[in-house]
Design an enzyme around this catalytic site. Sequence first.
Site, short mmCIF file in Angstrom:
data_model
loop_
_atom_site.label_atom_id
_atom_site.label_comp_id
_atom_site.label_asym_id
_atom_site.label_seq_id
_atom_site.Cartn_x
_atom_site.Cartn_y
_atom_site.Cartn_z
N SER A 1 8.11 6.59 10.73
CA SER A 1 9.33 7.20 10.26
C SER A 1 9.88 6.85 9.05
O SER A 1 9.95 5.66 8.64
CB SER A 1 10.63 6.91 11.44
OG SER A 1 10.05 7.20 12.71
N SER B 1 0.93 -1.36 -0.12
CA SER B 1 0.03 0.07 0.16
C SER B 1 0.83 1.18 -0.08
O SER B 1 0.45 2.28 -0.70
CB SER B 1 -0.92 -0.12 1.15
OG SER B 1 -0.32 0.23 2.49
N ARG C 1 22.33 -14.86 1.76
CA ARG C 1 21.88 -13.42 1.64
C ARG C 1 22.90 -12.54 0.40
O ARG C 1 22.19 -11.54 -0.39
CB ARG C 1 22.05 -12.60 2.95
CG ARG C 1 20.92 -12.89 3.52
CD ARG C 1 21.14 -11.96 4.97
NE ARG C 1 20.21 -12.54 6.11
CZ ARG C 1 19.11 -12.20 6.24
NH1 ARG C 1 18.22 -11.35 5.22
NH2 ARG C 1 18.32 -12.93 7.24
N ASP D 1 16.79 -0.44 11.14
CA ASP D 1 16.04 0.73 11.42
C ASP D 1 16.80 2.02 12.28
O ASP D 1 16.06 2.59 13.15
CB ASP D 1 14.80 0.31 12.37
CG ASP D 1 14.06 -0.75 11.66
OD1 ASP D 1 13.92 -0.70 10.61
OD2 ASP D 1 13.66 -1.74 12.40
N HIS E 1 9.18 2.90 8.42
CA HIS E 1 9.14 1.80 9.74
C HIS E 1 8.24 2.42 10.59
O HIS E 1 7.93 3.56 10.82
CB HIS E 1 10.57 2.02 10.37
CG HIS E 1 10.58 0.87 11.46
ND1 HIS E 1 10.70 -0.36 11.53
CD2 HIS E 1 10.36 1.34 12.87
CE1 HIS E 1 10.58 -0.86 12.78
NE2 HIS E 1 10.52 0.17 13.65
N ARG F 1 13.23 -8.16 4.45
CA ARG F 1 14.47 -8.76 4.50
C ARG F 1 15.24 -7.54 4.92
O ARG F 1 15.59 -6.56 4.67
CB ARG F 1 15.04 -9.07 2.89
CG ARG F 1 14.19 -9.85 2.31
CD ARG F 1 14.06 -11.51 2.71
NE ARG F 1 15.19 -12.01 2.86
CZ ARG F 1 15.43 -13.35 3.58
NH1 ARG F 1 14.58 -13.60 4.30
NH2 ARG F 1 16.47 -13.95 3.63
N ILE F 2 16.19 -8.44 6.01
CA ILE F 2 17.50 -7.72 6.40
C ILE F 2 18.39 -7.57 5.49
O ILE F 2 18.63 -8.62 4.54
CB ILE F 2 17.90 -8.33 7.89
CG1 ILE F 2 16.74 -8.22 8.88
CG2 ILE F 2 19.26 -7.76 8.36
CD1 ILE F 2 16.98 -8.79 10.23
N ASN G 1 13.76 3.83 3.97
CA ASN G 1 12.64 2.79 4.24
C ASN G 1 11.85 3.45 5.14
O ASN G 1 11.96 4.56 5.94
CB ASN G 1 13.63 1.81 5.16
CG ASN G 1 12.76 0.78 5.86
OD1 ASN G 1 11.95 -0.11 5.14
ND2 ASN G 1 12.77 0.53 7.37
C1 GAR Z 1 3.92 -0.99 6.79
O1 GAR Z 1 3.15 -0.84 7.97
C2 GAR Z 1 5.44 -0.52 6.82
O2 GAR Z 1 5.58 0.58 7.70
C3 GAR Z 1 5.97 -1.78 7.48
O3 GAR Z 1 5.13 -2.73 7.05
C4 GAR Z 1 3.92 -2.36 6.48
C5 GAR Z 1 3.97 -2.68 4.93
O4 GAR Z 1 2.50 -2.27 4.34
N1 GAR Z 1 7.46 -2.21 7.39
C6 GAR Z 1 8.12 -2.72 8.29
O5 GAR Z 1 7.37 -3.36 9.20
C7 GAR Z 1 9.49 -2.70 8.05
N2 GAR Z 1 10.20 -3.41 9.26
P1 GAR Z 1 2.46 -2.11 2.80
O6 GAR Z 1 2.86 -3.34 2.25
O7 GAR Z 1 0.87 -1.93 2.72
O8 GAR Z 1 3.09 -0.95 2.36
#
Ligand code: GAR
Length: 198
Positions: A138, A15, A67, A147, A111, A93-94, A109
Amino acid sequence: MTKQRVAVLISGRGSNMQALVRAARAPDYPAEIVAVISNRPGAAGLAFARDNGIPAEAIDHKAYPDREAFEAALHQSLLRHRAELVACAGFMRILTPGFTRRWAGRMLNIHPSLLPAYKGLHTHEQALADKATRHGASVHFVSEELDGGQVIAQAAVPVMEGDTAETLAARVLNVEHPLYVKALELVASGKVQFKTSS
Ligand code: GAR
């Protein structure tokens, strides 16, 4: 105007990627989305990208022995698409230091927390367990530390009485979309720059 070429990395729903794709259609937005790449072939976001005429590619991490081999394939794909910036959007993925160093200052990114609070997974559960009154999201430059890179922009939401991880995640997701659009604009236009430590 010359738009910065951006590849978006996803693992699922996508999204945030959709929000970036929609924003980048505006002629005065300083970025264009040139590729959507997922490490999961079944990611729903890939179909959206294809339906919207954006090259969409799956690079299945399970098809690589380690990786480094996965990241080498990802790097080659980014070069093929002539990506200037990389936007991780729910990319789960890390990444190794070797990869993050190659894209330092050019990889973002999103987060779901107000960093430096709640790095890693299960951020909404952590905020609830802490009885936090504010939570949020963020956008940051990706660095070697998970992060932990320089924050570009943040958006906060209140934590409400009776919130569950799901209701809180939905409230945060609502602010993630405009936040990522803004943060990518700031970086692609050069208004925010990566501070090198040297
Ligand atoms: C979002 O909430 C994003 O912030 C989080 O995953 C979701 C992805 O939603 N990301 C993390 O947790 C990264 N560590 P989306 O696929 O609908 O954009």
